[in-house]
Design an enzyme around this catalytic site. Structure first.
Site, PDB file in Angstrom:
ATOM      1  N   HIS A  79       0.865  -1.194   0.000  1.00 32.13           N
ATOM      2  CA  HIS A  79       0.000   0.000   0.000  1.00 32.13           C
ATOM      3  C   HIS A  79       0.893   1.232   0.000  1.00 32.13           C
ATOM      4  CE1 HIS A  79      -3.560  -2.453   1.152  1.00 32.13           C
ATOM      5  NE2 HIS A  79      -2.697  -3.136   1.878  1.00 32.13           N
ATOM      6  N   ARG A  81      -0.371   4.421  -0.738  1.00 31.73           N
ATOM      7  CA  ARG A  81      -1.200   5.537  -0.241  1.00 31.73           C
ATOM      8  C   ARG A  81      -1.366   6.718  -1.184  1.00 31.73           C
ATOM      9  NH1 ARG A  81      -3.203   1.999   3.202  1.00 31.73           N
ATOM     10  NH2 ARG A  81      -1.911   1.576   5.039  1.00 31.73           N
ATOM     11  N   ASN A 111      -6.613   0.397  -2.815  1.00 29.66           N
ATOM     12  CA  ASN A 111      -7.424   1.121  -1.817  1.00 29.66           C
ATOM     13  C   ASN A 111      -6.878   2.512  -1.528  1.00 29.66           C
ATOM     14  OD1 ASN A 111      -5.192   0.063  -0.462  1.00 29.66           O
ATOM     15  ND2 ASN A 111      -6.275  -0.069   1.498  1.00 29.66           N
ATOM     16  N   ASP A 170      -8.795  -5.289  -1.489  1.00 26.58           N
ATOM     17  CA  ASP A 170      -8.062  -5.453  -0.227  1.00 26.58           C
ATOM     18  C   ASP A 170      -8.163  -4.227   0.677  1.00 26.58           C
ATOM     19  OD1 ASP A 170      -6.113  -7.057   1.438  1.00 26.58           O
ATOM     20  OD2 ASP A 170      -5.105  -5.126   1.296  1.00 26.58           O
ATOM     21  N   HIS A 197      -8.928 -10.681   0.218  1.00 23.71           N
ATOM     22  CA  HIS A 197      -8.546 -10.532   1.632  1.00 23.71           C
ATOM     23  C   HIS A 197      -9.611 -11.337   2.384  1.00 23.71           C
ATOM     24  CE1 HIS A 197      -8.197  -7.680   5.325  1.00 23.71           C
ATOM     25  NE2 HIS A 197      -9.298  -8.371   5.521  1.00 23.71           N
ATOM     26  N   ASN A 321      -4.299  -6.222  10.306  1.00 21.57           N
ATOM     27  CA  ASN A 321      -5.397  -7.049   9.826  1.00 21.57           C
ATOM     28  C   ASN A 321      -4.895  -7.954   8.709  1.00 21.57           C
ATOM     29  OD1 ASN A 321      -7.638  -8.167   8.614  1.00 21.57           O
ATOM     30  ND2 ASN A 321      -8.747  -6.252   8.337  1.00 21.57           N
ATOM     31  N   ASP A 348       2.437  -6.956   2.662  1.00 21.81           N
ATOM     32  CA  ASP A 348       1.296  -6.154   3.126  1.00 21.81           C
ATOM     33  C   ASP A 348       1.801  -4.852   3.767  1.00 21.81           C
ATOM     34  OD1 ASP A 348      -1.217  -5.230   3.683  1.00 21.81           O
ATOM     35  OD2 ASP A 348      -1.726  -6.769   5.159  1.00 21.81           O
ATOM     36  N   HIS A 352       1.433   4.109   7.921  1.00 27.68           N
ATOM     37  CA  HIS A 352       0.444   5.038   8.474  1.00 27.68           C
ATOM     38  C   HIS A 352       1.169   6.209   9.111  1.00 27.68           C
ATOM     39  CE1 HIS A 352      -3.173   2.688   7.885  1.00 27.68           C
ATOM     40  NE2 HIS A 352      -2.585   1.612   8.371  1.00 27.68           N
TER      41      HIS A 352
HETATM   42 ZN   LIG Z   1      -5.733  -7.164   3.456  1.00 27.25          ZN
END
Ligand SMILES: [Zn+2]
Length: 471
Positions: A79, A81, A111, A170, A197, A321, A348, A352
């Protein structure tokens, strides 16, 4: 300065073609041919010019505990972002982090804000990657559902034409079985996998920590293992149905974290279903005891209630998660890698901001900034005799390439003469301490901050160009 350090120091600037590089007396690992051993490697003008395997006296003193050369790693799940949350990570900072971790290809999850549900967003991601100057290859998944809202299919055909490598919602599971059925069929006709996911959200509403003794002692709401296994069972049943009509349908299950879910995939593979899966470094090396302030690896001494702890309780850096699981689940992740049930290791990587993490445990965002610490966690498992080096490196290279279907430009790279130089050089005998400053990622949300990890990446070369240089 060692000969290798001198070689690394003069190799050039990030983004430049590696004009000439000679790595002598290293341990070469080439998962594409299954070969590993002492050797030398020469890169000229971005291409592997020579691979010389050494034997006899020439090989004396070279083993797999020192300098290792392997093909560049491929991350199936990251990810970055951008667009939408550039304070947490940008494409540029994410690519720098990937290169520091030894990764030369990353597959980004859709996402973002807006979600990667239409080709224009992919265009923005590609433009940012090009502007970064990083040679790390960026691939992306398109959303399964329009706006990742889980209601109607996204424009899968248009996304495929634009070049996505698969489809995923996801961050969220594909909740609707009907939608998953349509997605597997349509994506299968397009020759692409659906990456789910697996989480039965009806079992995880408000869940905070793996259901078990740690959650009970800490007073955290349990997140049952069955939430993953039942989602996997549902997905596999739908795949079996769809495949009867669409032979090209393919399902990839990401970040499996529990023994029962992995056992279901093991059985499905034995039955010939076209399913693949990955596990993360944190799920195979850490456990839910980290929430209780315990800081031992999954294979070390287990936590007991009342044990003297080494860190504060409820650290949000370990909220993820799926959640960190039990000792047995972590062992199942390693066993699945070893026997091929798990095809790949995926990070993954979920950076953040501190704003998203410096809150009460239950309110913190899920995720670990993990692309730079993946190799270190895996080598810690290898050092402990819990994972073989060959399987770990295969699951970082040809494993994910196969999940992506070998399609250009993801043809499996290897240490092969004439191939573009796409490789990582790391020193297994050296270690580095994870600090906020040492992470190129903007996401400093790692429970490993302050800890020394084995295996320092010295050099990452992606597509013939320098991606990372430790000097
Ligand atoms: Zn996931």
């Amino acid at each position: 300065m060692s000969a290798l350090a001198a070689e690394v120091a003069r190799v050039g600037e990030v983004g430049e073609v590696v004009v000439d590089l000679e790595i002598s007396r290293a341990w070469l690992v080439d998962p594409s041919s299954g070969r590993e051993g002492p050797g030398e490697l020469v890169v000229t003008d971005g291409v592997i010019d020579a691979v010389n395997w050494l034997s006899g006296d020439e090989a004396d003193g070279v083993d797999d505990r020192g300098i290792i050369v392997a093909p560049g790693f491929v991350d199936l799940h990251a990810h970055f972002r951008e667009p939408g949350d550039e304070d947490a990570e940008t494409i540029a900072s994410g690519l720098a982090a990937a290169a520091h971790g030894g990764f030369t290809t990353v597959c980004l999850m859709p996402n973002t804000t807006p979600a990667l549900g239409e080709p224009s967003v992919l265009g923005r991601v590609r433009a940012a990657a090009a502007a970064s100057g990083s040679p790390v290859e960026v691939m992306a998944y398109g959303a399964v559902s329009a706006g990742r809202a889980g209601e109607t299919l996204a424009a899968l055909g248009e996304l495929a034409d634009a070049g996505v490598v698969g489809f995923s919602d996801d961050g969220l599971p594909v909740r609707s079985a009907t939608l998953l059925r349509s997605a597997l069929a349509y994506a299968g006709m397009l020759g692409l996998p659906v990456v789910d996911h697996p989480e039965d959200a009806s079992q995880t509403d408000g869940a905070e920590a793996n259901e078990g003794l740690v959650a009970t002692v800490l007073g955290l709401r349990g997140w049952p293992s069955s939430a993953e296994a039942s989602a996997v069972a549902r997905d596999l049943a739908i795949l079996a149905d769809v495949r009867a009509d669409v032979p090209g349908a393919r399902l990839h299950l990401t970040h499996l974290s529990t023994a029962p879910a992995l056992e279901l995939v093991r059985a499905a593979k034995a039955a010939g279903l076209p399913v693949t899966c990955d596990v993360t470094p944190h799920h195979l090396a850490l456990t839910d005891a980290w929430l209780a302030g315990w800081r031992r690896f999954a294979w070390d001494e287990p936590w007991r209630p009342g044990a003297t702890v080494e860190a504060s309780l409820y650290e949000t850096s370990v909220r993820v998660n799926p959640p960190l699981r039990s000792v047995a689940d972590a062992a199942a992740c390693r066993a699945a890698l070893e026997d091929g049930t798990a095809d790949a290791i995926a990070t993954d990587h979920a950076p953040h901001t501190s704003v998203a993490k410096d809150v009460e445990f239950g309110l913190a965002s899920n995720g670990i900034s993990g692309i730079e610490t993946a190799l270190g966690l895996l080598l810690a498992a290898v050092d402990a005799g819990e994972l073989s080096l060959g399987r770990a490196l295969a699951a970082l290279t040809i494993g994910p390439s196969r999940v992506l279907g070998f399609r250009p430009p993801t043809v499996p790279r290897g240490l092969v003469e004439g191939a573009p130089a796409d490789l990582v050089v790391f020193d297994r005998s050296d270690s580095w301490t994870v600090t906020a400053e040492s992470l190129a990622s903007k996401g400093k949300n790692s429970p490993l901050v302050g800890r020394a990890l084995p295996g320092r990446v010295l050099l990452t070369v992606a597509g013939g160009r320098l991606a990372y240089n430790a000097s």
